[in-house]
Scaffold this motif. Structure first.
Motif, PDB file in Angstrom:
ATOM      1  N   ASN A   1       0.840  -1.196   0.200  1.00  0.00           N
ATOM      2  CA  ASN A   1      -0.094   0.087  -0.048  1.00  0.00           C
ATOM      3  C   ASN A   1       0.864   1.300   0.017  1.00  0.00           C
ATOM      4  O   ASN A   1       0.418   2.276  -0.382  1.00  0.00           O
TER       5      ASN A   1
ATOM      6  N   SER B   1       3.975   3.959  -1.069  1.00  0.00           N
ATOM      7  CA  SER B   1       4.477   4.344  -2.545  1.00  0.00           C
ATOM      8  C   SER B   1       5.985   3.404  -2.678  1.00  0.00           C
ATOM      9  O   SER B   1       6.712   3.195  -2.110  1.00  0.00           O
TER      10      SER B   1
ATOM     11  N   SER C   1      -8.384   4.096  -1.828  1.00  0.00           N
ATOM     12  CA  SER C   1      -7.096   3.205  -1.524  1.00  0.00           C
ATOM     13  C   SER C   1      -6.459   2.912  -2.986  1.00  0.00           C
ATOM     14  O   SER C   1      -5.196   3.075  -3.143  1.00  0.00           O
TER      15      SER C   1
ATOM     16  N   ARG D   1      -2.930   3.978  -4.499  1.00  0.00           N
ATOM     17  CA  ARG D   1      -1.809   2.960  -4.658  1.00  0.00           C
ATOM     18  C   ARG D   1      -1.498   2.793  -6.169  1.00  0.00           C
ATOM     19  O   ARG D   1      -0.231   2.824  -6.615  1.00  0.00           O
TER      20      ARG D   1
ATOM     21  N   ASN E   1       0.939   5.828  -6.987  1.00  0.00           N
ATOM     22  CA  ASN E   1       2.005   5.636  -6.513  1.00  0.00           C
ATOM     23  C   ASN E   1       3.003   4.705  -7.201  1.00  0.00           C
ATOM     24  O   ASN E   1       4.146   4.618  -6.944  1.00  0.00           O
TER      25      ASN E   1
ATOM     26  N   LEU F   1      -1.664  -2.885  -9.485  1.00  0.00           N
ATOM     27  CA  LEU F   1      -1.823  -3.423  -8.262  1.00  0.00           C
ATOM     28  C   LEU F   1      -1.524  -4.703  -7.817  1.00  0.00           C
ATOM     29  O   LEU F   1      -1.622  -5.430  -6.768  1.00  0.00           O
TER      30      LEU F   1
ATOM     31  N   SER G   1      -7.339  -5.237   0.980  1.00  0.00           N
ATOM     32  CA  SER G   1      -6.941  -4.037   1.894  1.00  0.00           C
ATOM     33  C   SER G   1      -7.517  -3.949   3.174  1.00  0.00           C
ATOM     34  O   SER G   1      -8.678  -3.953   3.324  1.00  0.00           O
TER      35      SER G   1
END
Length: 330
Positions: free
Chosen positions: A61, A63, A100, A104, A107, A169, A175
């Motif tokens: 989660n 960076s 979220s 993610r 990032n 992802l 999560s």
């Protein structure tokens, strides 16, 4: 306005079959659960498992690159997600997961800034994925684009974006969220269960109202849950004495300094979001001193005396005339 994504970033054209996204897809894909009801019945064991998963997912989660998310862009996208959540009555967890996924993804992946529409497409895709994870009834991809969406995308383009999000992802949609801890922490505050409903409901409101704050990304879900629960407890005088030091003992992994700083951040965000009261405008009152009042009365009596005398003289002369008239038999 319909836009095609293929000309702008070719990696949206993934080779995966969209039919396997939510059908299991393979034995190696992790089973997703975001609700504490599906974990073991022993509460302490459940929380310990959540904390362990939270630590394992911390690297996922966080960076993975030095790219910073533009705060104004994130605020705009998050605000739209929250509007749609309220419009359709989605669970608070759905909106939280969508944000979220959004964080993610950015990032770990760069999107071109083309008049803002790639960010809008990403927001729609993240909200769609979160809704498919948590909601029993999910609107169509066209119906999902409501509440002031600046662009309307074709369903096939949104599906391509969903596949890109899943790929970036690494198909890890699991999560651990602050919502997983709320019921447990509420019972820590009120073991009788009398006020747990209020505490959890208020904590959910705080989480959604502060999800736009970029700085909260630095805190773990358990810390955010503890901070929001303490903020909720402060609304009840009965539990106002509970501090971050008390919360530190609720479970392993909580630290009072982190909880205290998170509470401070949350209070600052709520203070800024709270509508400011308009100042009351009082009618202007003429305030006079005793001396000025006496002077005014004296001036008033002086200015009225000549007219009083004139009225008195006129009345006297009128009486004399009446008397003379009566004497002459008129």
């Amino acid at each position: 306005m319909s836009l095609s994504c293929s000309d702008c970033f070719s990696d949206l054209l993934c080779g995966e079959d969209s039919n396997i996204i939510f059908s299991g897809g393979g034995d190696d894909l992790p089973e997703y659960t975001s609700d504490v009801e599906s974990i073991p019945t022993d509460v302490d064991e459940s929380i310990a498992g959540l904390l362990e998963d939270e630590r394992d997912l911390a690297g996922v989660n966080s960076s993975s690159s030095n790219q910073s998310v533009d705060s104004s862009t994130r605020t705009e996208s998050t605000a739209w997600i929250l509007k749609v959540q309220r419009y359709y009555g989605f669970q608070p967890l759905t909106a939280y997961l969508a944000v979220s996924y959004f964080d993610r993804f950015l990032n770990a992946h760069h999107l071109p800034k083309l008049n803002g529409w790639p960010m809008q497409l990403l927001s729609v895709a993240c909200l769609s994925l979160a809704a498919k994870m948590e909601e029993s009834l999910v609107p169509s991809l066209l119906d999902l684009q409501v509440e002031g969406a600046n662009f309307i995308f074709e369903p096939r383009n949104i599906q391509r974006m969903e596949l890109l999000v899943l790929r970036v992802l690494d198909w890890r949609l699991r999560s651990i969220s602050p919502f997983c801890y709320l019921s447990f922490f509420a019972l820590k505050i009120d073991p009788t269960g009398t006020y747990t409903g209020f505490l959890t409901s208020r904590a959910k409101e705080i989480i959604l109202s502060t999800v736009q704050e970029t700085s909260l990304i630095e805190y773990r879900p358990s810390c955010i849950a503890a901070a929001t629960m303490l903020s909720s407890a402060n609304d009840l005088p009965k539990f106002s004495f509970i501090t971050a030091q008390h919360a530190e003992a609720w479970c392993d992994g909580l630290h009072k300094d982190n909880i205290a700083s998170c509470i401070k951040l949350i209070q600052g965000v709520e203070s800024n979001n709270r509508p400011k009261k308009q100042p009351k405008v009082l009618p202007q009152l003429r305030v006079m001193t005793r001396a000025s009042l006496a002077s005014s009365e004296s001036s008033s009596s002086t200015s009225s005396s000549p007219s009083y005398k004139r009225r008195k003289l006129n009345n006297s002369s009128r009486a004399d005339d009446d008397k003379e008239s009566s004497d002459y038999g008129v």
